[in-house]
Design a protein around this motif. Sequence first.
Motif, PDB file in Angstrom:
ATOM      1  N   GLN A 143      -5.929  -3.187   7.565  1.00 49.85           N
ATOM      2  CA  GLN A 143      -4.476  -3.009   7.621  1.00 49.85           C
ATOM      3  C   GLN A 143      -3.992  -2.983   9.068  1.00 49.85           C
ATOM      4  O   GLN A 143      -3.001  -3.640   9.414  1.00 49.85           O
ATOM      5  CB  GLN A 143      -4.066  -1.724   6.907  1.00 49.85           C
ATOM      6  CG  GLN A 143      -2.553  -1.563   6.795  1.00 49.85           C
ATOM      7  CD  GLN A 143      -2.147  -0.282   6.094  1.00 49.85           C
ATOM      8  OE1 GLN A 143      -2.292   0.802   6.649  1.00 49.85           O
ATOM      9  NE2 GLN A 143      -1.630  -0.393   4.879  1.00 49.85           N
TER      10      GLN A 143
ATOM     11  N   ILE B  88      -7.031   5.627   1.590  1.00 49.98           N
ATOM     12  CA  ILE B  88      -7.410   4.261   1.927  1.00 49.98           C
ATOM     13  C   ILE B  88      -8.823   4.310   2.518  1.00 49.98           C
ATOM     14  O   ILE B  88      -9.165   5.254   3.240  1.00 49.98           O
ATOM     15  CB  ILE B  88      -6.414   3.626   2.932  1.00 49.98           C
ATOM     16  CG1 ILE B  88      -6.709   2.134   3.129  1.00 49.98           C
ATOM     17  CG2 ILE B  88      -6.424   4.362   4.270  1.00 49.98           C
ATOM     18  CD1 ILE B  88      -5.627   1.410   3.924  1.00 49.98           C
TER      19      ILE B  88
ATOM     20  N   LYS C 254       0.834  -1.208   0.000  1.00 52.80           N
ATOM     21  CA  LYS C 254       0.000   0.000   0.000  1.00 52.80           C
ATOM     22  C   LYS C 254       0.867   1.256   0.000  1.00 52.80           C
ATOM     23  O   LYS C 254       0.540   2.251  -0.646  1.00 52.80           O
ATOM     24  CB  LYS C 254      -0.937  -0.009   1.212  1.00 52.80           C
ATOM     25  CG  LYS C 254      -1.904   1.172   1.275  1.00 52.80           C
ATOM     26  CD  LYS C 254      -2.824   1.214   0.062  1.00 52.80           C
ATOM     27  CE  LYS C 254      -3.808   2.377   0.162  1.00 52.80           C
ATOM     28  NZ  LYS C 254      -4.622   2.518  -1.071  1.00 52.80           N
TER      29      LYS C 254
END
Length: 316
Positions: free
Chosen positions: A101, A93, A81
């Motif tokens: 995450q 995000i 990412k």
Amino acid sequence: MVRNNRTSTVTEFLFSGFPQFEDGSLLLFIPLFIIYIFIVIGNLIVFFAVRMDTRLHNPMYNFISIFSFLEIWYTTATIPKMLFNLICEKKTISITGCLLQMYFFHSLGNSEGLLLTTMAIDRYIAICNPLRYPTIMTPQLCAQLSAGSCIFGFLVLLPEIVWISTLPFCGPNQIHQIFCDFEPVLRLACTDTSMILLEDVIHAAAIIFSVLVIAVSYVRIITVTLRIPSAEGRRKAFSTCASHLGVFLMFYGSVSLMYLRFSTTFPPTLDTVIALMFAVLAPFFNPIIYSLRNKDMKIAIKKLLRLQKVFNAPAS
């Protein structure tokens, strides 16, 4: 785009920890990509070297192989990412992606911390009680400790992530970091953020407990090792612990800088450097430490690479 309207609902977060200078993102993308590939390949080599060499089928190397396997996914939770954000203009995000995450990054980190603690106890028993070591650290117990570290590491964070998912986020939406983490995300919640202090205390207590267990184990190990009459015996005892001690210092050193600061604030650039050391540099050095500081591991890796050449050789 940062949302300043407190009545709107945030659907995504914007990372503000990435470099803003011209061409800075591309300059960071290339070394970060190379480091990530090295981490994946290096830890895969350590993992398969241990699994394919019967001489390394013992508790210590079993823990090392599982730690290396976890390192691959630990870095995969954040680095891909980061790489994507470095080459994209919109460094965002989704809230769901952010929660996932955080969950996988910290669950894998917790599992690694528990595994390092288990490895310290394993070395303590091996050096301080060598005659009983085979009967205490049986293959069954070794498997239970490995599985328990991973299962507990993933279960312990579930309530925290579920709680965060119920919080309202209505703006602003800037995360002052390069990946999702508890403290910067909780500061964006449109509710009482006094829970941040409690989060800090819980995380600090877990870190300090693990560090104390490992430190006490190694104090005892060093005390016993110094009593060994032969220099060769002392050298052998220290060499079996050197790799683990190096990884322990790298892992918990960066963790402590990241999470044992409570209300102390660092400049944004220093915050980013600490995050990179915590999420990238420590995993980068681990396969190097295990392969260079361990004779048996170097032999196993050479055998694995020779075997790979045999498989890749054209048939005559």
